[in-house]
Design an enzyme around this catalytic site. Structure first.
Site, short mmCIF file in Angstrom:
data_model
loop_
_atom_site.label_atom_id
_atom_site.label_comp_id
_atom_site.label_asym_id
_atom_site.label_seq_id
_atom_site.Cartn_x
_atom_site.Cartn_y
_atom_site.Cartn_z
N ASN A 134 -8.96 36.96 24.29
CA ASN A 134 -8.05 35.64 24.77
C ASN A 134 -8.52 34.46 24.20
O ASN A 134 -7.49 33.45 23.68
CB ASN A 134 -6.26 35.67 24.66
CG ASN A 134 -5.69 36.88 24.71
OD1 ASN A 134 -5.67 36.83 23.03
ND2 ASN A 134 -4.57 37.39 25.01
N HIS A 184 -5.42 45.20 31.15
CA HIS A 184 -5.36 44.86 30.01
C HIS A 184 -5.39 45.28 28.65
O HIS A 184 -6.32 45.82 27.97
CB HIS A 184 -6.09 43.19 29.39
CG HIS A 184 -5.33 42.90 28.35
ND1 HIS A 184 -6.26 41.87 27.47
CD2 HIS A 184 -4.00 42.85 28.05
CE1 HIS A 184 -5.25 40.70 26.67
NE2 HIS A 184 -3.99 41.68 26.40
#
Length: 542
Positions: A205, A155
């Site tokens: 996140n 990511h």
């Protein structure tokens, strides 16, 4: 398999620079990842399912390389060599020689599963497969594969060429050596990789949700307006941007979708409850900068709303210390440096080793302000009390009290938030305002909100981070690194926790849960164990 287990393994060699890296998905993120791999010396192939888009992306990357030459960040020879190694392809079969394929297509599980199932029929058995998903389960993406062990999450953060963090995500079936090879490759590309397990939101996140959620909740509670909350978190908390301006930059639809995804993935946990006010923005099409308006108006010439800032007030000539532990102690030297006398009830001329001004006089016959439930803090000349934030309503004691918020550094902070109790006298508030103005701070007065702004946000960040580490998502060191590099927080949650006194976060959340008993603020068991087992974070992986 936990992220900590990955960290304990010997790291293999990264993907050799002579081997081809393929990027599937030629949007902004795919182009960025391709540029990173090019800069590391790899031959790079770009594929996109939309005809012509891969060629357009190659041209866009080439244009960015030209700009780097213009800025003196790379040489013309290096640019030409990189451009020669980059080419578009129009069929997946042309990726057969790739040693690593990074997927950066639309965030839909079925699309990603179909893509990797097709890739599995094309690439060699030693090819590493990686998904750049930011919100989907890596385990689920790999689910249909015959060899799910070679798929890992990589990511990157946007813009990929500039931001250093890469979350290396191990799905349930990901082989340890594949995750370790992906980590080593990201490091060889000049990135700062962190290992994490496959959990909703991964590290950044997941742990970042309170930064947005608490600001939006305070706005919905009418404790303060967006401009004031943003200013306090920036100028007092040390965050580079406030949540309202940052989500306007990200896009309200994007930020709200991530929040909703994490909330739903955790079975509607109150810790991650989305904001109704943000949902209304999305429904209205007010998405931030890209639509011209979000929390703020971004139309050309629009005036930016200013934070609430108190008008000038006279500073008190002295303060009397009632308990100098914790946050209050950090202010005493600043107060003395500003020429305000610091007194002790028992000895007017003592000041915890500080030297009060030469004309210091006894307390002038003021009646002691201590009483049942009156918080420790600084007694002001009018008899009111200035006390640090503690998670309860300032008015919980029914006393003449004004609370002050947490700061990253009280010396360098340029703004402070104050919350007066309903029973606080106007004179007490003016003395508190004047005191902080004498210390060089702008003062924002907010409504009586338990936990205030910075303290409430930081305590929740610590709680959510402690839960993630306890569940084996990542190490403390990797969480801190991820939050500093991924979202530019001034400190990671555990770095905050180590700087704060004693059991600060647990105590504040306990009080906050008592004031707002929804379950959202109840300190989690991981924070409880960390607090009462005396964990100080030493020895955590860096």
């Amino acid at each position: 398999m936990t992220a900590i287990e990955h960290g304990a393994a010997a790291e293999p060699d990264p993907v050799d620079r002579s081997r081809t890296v393929a990027v599937v998905g030629a949007g902004t993120m795919g182009q960025g990842i391709a540029q990173v791999a090019l800069a590391a010396g790899h031959p790079v192939l770009l594929f996109d399912a939309v005809e012509g888009r891969a060629a357009e992306a190659v041209a866009a990357v080439a244009a960015r390389l030209d700009r780097l030459v213009e800025k003196g960040r790379t040489s013309a020879a290096e640019r030409d060599a990189a451009r020669a190694r980059l080419r578009p392809v129009d069929d997946l079969s042309q990726l057969a020689d790739a040693a690593l394929v990074v997927e950066a297509v639309v965030e839909r599980l079925s699309v990603k599963q179909e893509l990797f199932t097709a890739l599995e029929q094309v690439v060699a058995e030693d090819c590493l497969l990686a998904t750049n998903t930011s919100s989907l389960s890596v385990t689920a993406v790999a689910g249909p594969l015959k060899r799910p062990g070679r798929l890992v999450g990589l990511h990157f953060f946007n813009p990929a060429p500039l931001l250093p963090l890469v979350e290396v995500v191990s799905g349930f079936a990901t082989q340890e050596e594949c995750a370790a090879r992906a980590w080593a490759t990201a490091a060889a590309w000049g990135k700062t990789p962190v290992h994490c397990a496959d959990t909703p939101g991964f590290v950044v996140n997941r742990v970042a949700r309170p930064f947005y959620a608490e600001a939006f909740a305070l706005h919905e509670e009418r404790a303060a307006d967006p401009a004031t909350i943003d200013a306090v978190l920036r100028e007092c908390g040390g965050f580079p941007m406030g949540p309202f301006e940052l989500t306007d930059l990200i896009g309200q639809d994007v930020n709200e979708a991530v929040t909703r995804s994490v909330w739903e993935s955790f079975f509607h946990s109150p810790k991650f409850t989305p904001s109704l006010a943000q949902r209304r923005l999305v429904e209205a099409g007010l998405l931030g900068r890209k639509s011209g308006r979000g929390w703020y108006d971004h139309a050309p010439g629009a005036e930016r709303p200013q934070p609430h800032t108190a008008p000038p007030a006279d500073p008190p000539p002295y303060v009397v210390v009632h308990g100098a532990d914790g946050l209050t102690a950090e202010l005493l030297e600043l107060i003395a440096d500003a020429g305000i006398s610091v007194r002790q009830p028992a000895d007017p001329r003592a000041g915890d080793g500080l030297k009060p001004s030469d004309d210091l006089e006894p307390s002038g016959g003021l009646e002691p302000s201590d009483g049942p439930g009156l918080p420790d803090g600084l007694e002001l000349p009018g008899g009111g009390r200035l006390a640090p934030v503690d998670g309860a309503f300032a008015g919980a004691t029914g006393a003449d009290v004004v609370r002050f918020d947490l700061a990253l550094d009280y010396r360098t902070a340029t703004r402070i938030a104050l919350a007066p109790a309903a029973a606080a006298r106007e004179g007490t508030l003016r003395e508190a305002i004047g005191l902080f103005q004498a210390l060089g701070k702008e003062v924002s007065v907010i409504d009586d909100a338990p936990g205030m702004i910075v303290a409430r946000t930081v305590a929740m960040l610590i709680d959510v981070a402690a839960d993630a580490v306890a569940r084996g998502v990542a190490t403390e060191g990797d969480v801190d690194t991820a939050m500093r590099l991924g979202v530019n927080h001034p400190l990671g949650p555990f770095e905050w926790d180590r700087r704060l006194p004693g059991t600060w976060a647990h105590d504040l959340l306990t009080e906050l849960h008592g004031a707002v008993p929804t379950g959202r603020y109840a300190p989690g068991p991981a924070l409880g164990r960390r607090t009462f087992d005396g964990v100080d974070g030493e020895g955590a992986d860096a």
